[in-house]
Motif scaffolding. Structure first.
Motif, PDB file in Angstrom:
ATOM      1  N   GLN A 135       0.827  -1.202   0.000  1.00  0.00           N
ATOM      2  CA  GLN A 135       0.000   0.000   0.000  1.00  0.00           C
ATOM      3  C   GLN A 135       0.867   1.259   0.000  1.00  0.00           C
ATOM      4  O   GLN A 135       0.566   2.232  -0.703  1.00  0.00           O
ATOM      5  N   ASP A 136       1.951   1.246   0.770  1.00  0.00           N
ATOM      6  CA  ASP A 136       2.835   2.408   0.821  1.00  0.00           C
ATOM      7  C   ASP A 136       3.512   2.649  -0.532  1.00  0.00           C
ATOM      8  O   ASP A 136       3.686   3.794  -0.964  1.00  0.00           O
ATOM      9  N   ILE A 137       3.906   1.554  -1.192  1.00  0.00           N
ATOM     10  CA  ILE A 137       4.559   1.674  -2.495  1.00  0.00           C
ATOM     11  C   ILE A 137       3.603   2.283  -3.517  1.00  0.00           C
ATOM     12  O   ILE A 137       3.974   3.191  -4.269  1.00  0.00           O
ATOM     13  N   ILE A 138       2.367   1.775  -3.543  1.00  0.00           N
ATOM     14  CA  ILE A 138       1.385   2.268  -4.515  1.00  0.00           C
ATOM     15  C   ILE A 138       1.075   3.745  -4.274  1.00  0.00           C
ATOM     16  O   ILE A 138       0.945   4.529  -5.222  1.00  0.00           O
ATOM     17  N   GLU A 139       0.994   4.157  -3.018  1.00  0.00           N
ATOM     18  CA  GLU A 139       0.726   5.561  -2.716  1.00  0.00           C
ATOM     19  C   GLU A 139       1.865   6.449  -3.215  1.00  0.00           C
ATOM     20  O   GLU A 139       1.632   7.529  -3.769  1.00  0.00           O
ATOM     21  N   GLU A 140       3.104   6.002  -3.026  1.00  0.00           N
ATOM     22  CA  GLU A 140       4.242   6.774  -3.499  1.00  0.00           C
ATOM     23  C   GLU A 140       4.282   6.792  -5.026  1.00  0.00           C
ATOM     24  O   GLU A 140       4.570   7.829  -5.640  1.00  0.00           O
ATOM     25  N   TYR A 141       3.980   5.656  -5.619  1.00  0.00           N
ATOM     26  CA  TYR A 141       3.942   5.562  -7.086  1.00  0.00           C
ATOM     27  C   TYR A 141       2.922   6.549  -7.647  1.00  0.00           C
ATOM     28  O   TYR A 141       3.213   7.305  -8.580  1.00  0.00           O
ATOM     29  N   GLU A 186      -4.590  -1.066  -6.349  1.00  0.00           N
ATOM     30  CA  GLU A 186      -3.595  -1.737  -5.503  1.00  0.00           C
ATOM     31  C   GLU A 186      -2.657  -2.649  -6.287  1.00  0.00           C
ATOM     32  O   GLU A 186      -1.635  -3.096  -5.769  1.00  0.00           O
ATOM     33  N   ASN A 187      -2.998  -2.926  -7.552  1.00  0.00           N
ATOM     34  CA  ASN A 187      -2.139  -3.755  -8.389  1.00  0.00           C
ATOM     35  C   ASN A 187      -1.405  -2.929  -9.447  1.00  0.00           C
ATOM     36  O   ASN A 187      -0.923  -3.477 -10.439  1.00  0.00           O
ATOM     37  N   ALA A 188      -1.347  -1.629  -9.230  1.00  0.00           N
ATOM     38  CA  ALA A 188      -0.685  -0.685 -10.144  1.00  0.00           C
ATOM     39  C   ALA A 188      -1.432  -0.520 -11.456  1.00  0.00           C
ATOM     40  O   ALA A 188      -0.873  -0.043 -12.441  1.00  0.00           O
ATOM     41  N   GLY A 189      -2.704  -0.922 -11.495  1.00  0.00           N
ATOM     42  CA  GLY A 189      -3.538  -0.687 -12.671  1.00  0.00           C
ATOM     43  C   GLY A 189      -3.969   0.770 -12.717  1.00  0.00           C
ATOM     44  O   GLY A 189      -4.236   1.382 -11.684  1.00  0.00           O
ATOM     45  N   LEU A 190      -4.039   1.335 -13.915  1.00  0.00           N
ATOM     46  CA  LEU A 190      -4.447   2.733 -14.087  1.00  0.00           C
ATOM     47  C   LEU A 190      -5.968   2.793 -14.261  1.00  0.00           C
ATOM     48  O   LEU A 190      -6.526   2.187 -15.175  1.00  0.00           O
ATOM     49  N   LEU A 201      -6.920  -0.236 -16.342  1.00  0.00           N
ATOM     50  CA  LEU A 201      -5.980  -0.699 -17.362  1.00  0.00           C
ATOM     51  C   LEU A 201      -4.845  -1.479 -16.704  1.00  0.00           C
ATOM     52  O   LEU A 201      -4.152  -0.962 -15.827  1.00  0.00           O
ATOM     53  N   ASN A 202      -4.683  -2.715 -17.137  1.00  0.00           N
ATOM     54  CA  ASN A 202      -3.566  -3.525 -16.661  1.00  0.00           C
ATOM     55  C   ASN A 202      -2.575  -3.834 -17.771  1.00  0.00           C
ATOM     56  O   ASN A 202      -1.547  -4.468 -17.547  1.00  0.00           O
ATOM     57  N   SER A 203      -2.898  -3.377 -18.969  1.00  0.00           N
ATOM     58  CA  SER A 203      -2.014  -3.553 -20.115  1.00  0.00           C
ATOM     59  C   SER A 203      -2.356  -2.468 -21.124  1.00  0.00           C
ATOM     60  O   SER A 203      -3.237  -1.639 -20.891  1.00  0.00           O
ATOM     61  N   GLY A 204      -1.665  -2.489 -22.244  1.00  0.00           N
ATOM     62  CA  GLY A 204      -1.913  -1.469 -23.249  1.00  0.00           C
ATOM     63  C   GLY A 204      -0.983  -0.289 -23.082  1.00  0.00           C
ATOM     64  O   GLY A 204       0.055  -0.357 -22.421  1.00  0.00           O
TER      65      GLY A 204
END
Length: 356
Positions: free
Chosen positions: A282-288, A321-325, A337-340
């Motif tokens: 969760q901390d990584i995703i927030e920083e990302y 939470e999975n870095a999807g946009l 979006l998980n790809s593209g």
């Protein structure tokens, strides 16, 4: 332990201090001539060892020589992150692709190469997503791959890429005082001449166990453009390529003789990658998300990369939470979006090829 190794150990333990040739000879049990040969070999590895008038030697406190070698990389990583000093490191003056070589290593022994680092001075076949090429000239950037083989395998490969992007941003900010920005999912931008331009990229590739279907290992390819080169200026990437040393913050942060060595940048990025993968997701995703410059922007989304017929307009609103946009379409509906690929709807394309 060889005489060279012993001399280097003594010099590094007393960095900045003068050790006489006589003392080194006594500690190593060899002649002073043998000490001189050992020092010569250490210098050839890229270290700055100064000889004094009284036949003493000192390993200079400031390693300003921008030389890459296996020895320099091992030493720099050990100085920067002692906990990772035993990481397997390989260095090549020329390699087709560090990712390709790293994947070959994993066909030999998956477990042996966890947290291994493969570095090339230059690449002849640097590549990014969907086979895009990237110029990798010697002396002006860093090109390397990190191997990760965690116990239990990898369940979220996109998170590996996002985490690595944050690690690269941390390293650049720490060493250069430059604040990068991230373009989903794998590109890193800095300001050059008042415009955000791509200065680094990441290509993550997984190694799958065909019996279990599980991703056992990941190869994280990282490329960073530090300073301009004639080769890039003449390439198709000349209009979108950015460089760390052209960022305006550099002038206020570093003097010319303070620019970090490339070995230091590689060590800092690798150590940050190793550390961040142990942090709460969760901390990584927030920083990302905080580092992304697309949130709130209108984008053109390409579900199938390069296929204009499938493209549509949407606004970037969040990262899951999975870095999807997460994007919002004109009708108010939302997609993850998980790809593209995405580009800014107006202005010059931000691109999305990666420099590895």
């Amino acid at each position: 332990m060889t005489t060279k190794q012993k001399v280097f150990e003594l010099l590094s333990q007393n960095k900045g201090q003068v050790l006489s040739g006589e003392k080194l000879a006594g500690e190593c049990g060899v002649s002073r001539a043998a000490i001189w040969k050992a020092v010569k070999a250490i210098r050839e590895d890229g270290f700055l060892v100064e000889a004094t008038n009284n036949n003493g030697y000192t390993l200079l406190e400031n390693q300003t020589a921008d030389i890459l070698s296996k020895q320099v990389l091992e030493y720099t990583l050990g100085q920067t992150f002692p906990e990772y000093a035993q990481s397997h490191i390989e260095y090549f003056e020329v390699l087709d692709s560090t990712n390709t070589y790293a994947k070959k290593l994993l066909t030999q022994d998956t477990g042996k190469y966890h947290q291994a680092i493969i570095v090339a001075e230059s690449q002849t076949a640097g590549r990014g997503r969907i086979g895009r090429s990237f110029e990798s000239p010697a002396g002006t950037g860093v090109y390397f791959s990190i191997i990760i083989t965690p116990k239990g395998g990898i369940s979220q490969p996109a998170v590996i890429t996002a985490s690595s992007a944050v690690a690269v941003c941390r390293a650049i900010k720490k060493l250069y005082g430059v604040q990068p920005a991230i373009k989903w999912i794998n590109d890193i931008y800095v300001e050059n001449d008042g415009v955000l331009k791509k200065a680094a990229g990441i290509l993550t590739e997984g190694i799958t166990n065909f019996e279990t279907g599980q991703i056992e290992s990941a190869v994280i390819g990282i490329g960073v453009n530090i300073s301009p080169s004639d080769k890039i200026k003449k390439s198709s990437a000349k209009d979108i390529a950015g460089f760390i040393t052209k960022a305006p913050q550099i002038k206020d942060t570093l003097q010319q003789d303070e620019v970090p060595s490339r070995a230091k940048l590689i060590a800092e990025i690798a150590g940050q990658v190793f550390k961040i993968l142990d942090q709460p997701l969760q901390d990584i995703i927030e920083e990302y998300k905080s580092l992304m410059f697309l949130i709130g922007q209108t984008l053109t989304v390409y579900p199938l990369i390069g296929d204009e017929k499938t493209a549509y307009e949407a606004t970037a609103i969040d990262v899951d939470e999975n870095a999807g946009l997460i994007v919002e379409l004109k009708d108010g509906s939302k997609k993850t979006l998980n790809s593209g690929e995405v580009t800014l709807h107006r202005g010059p394309s931000t691109g999305s090829g990666t420099p590895v």
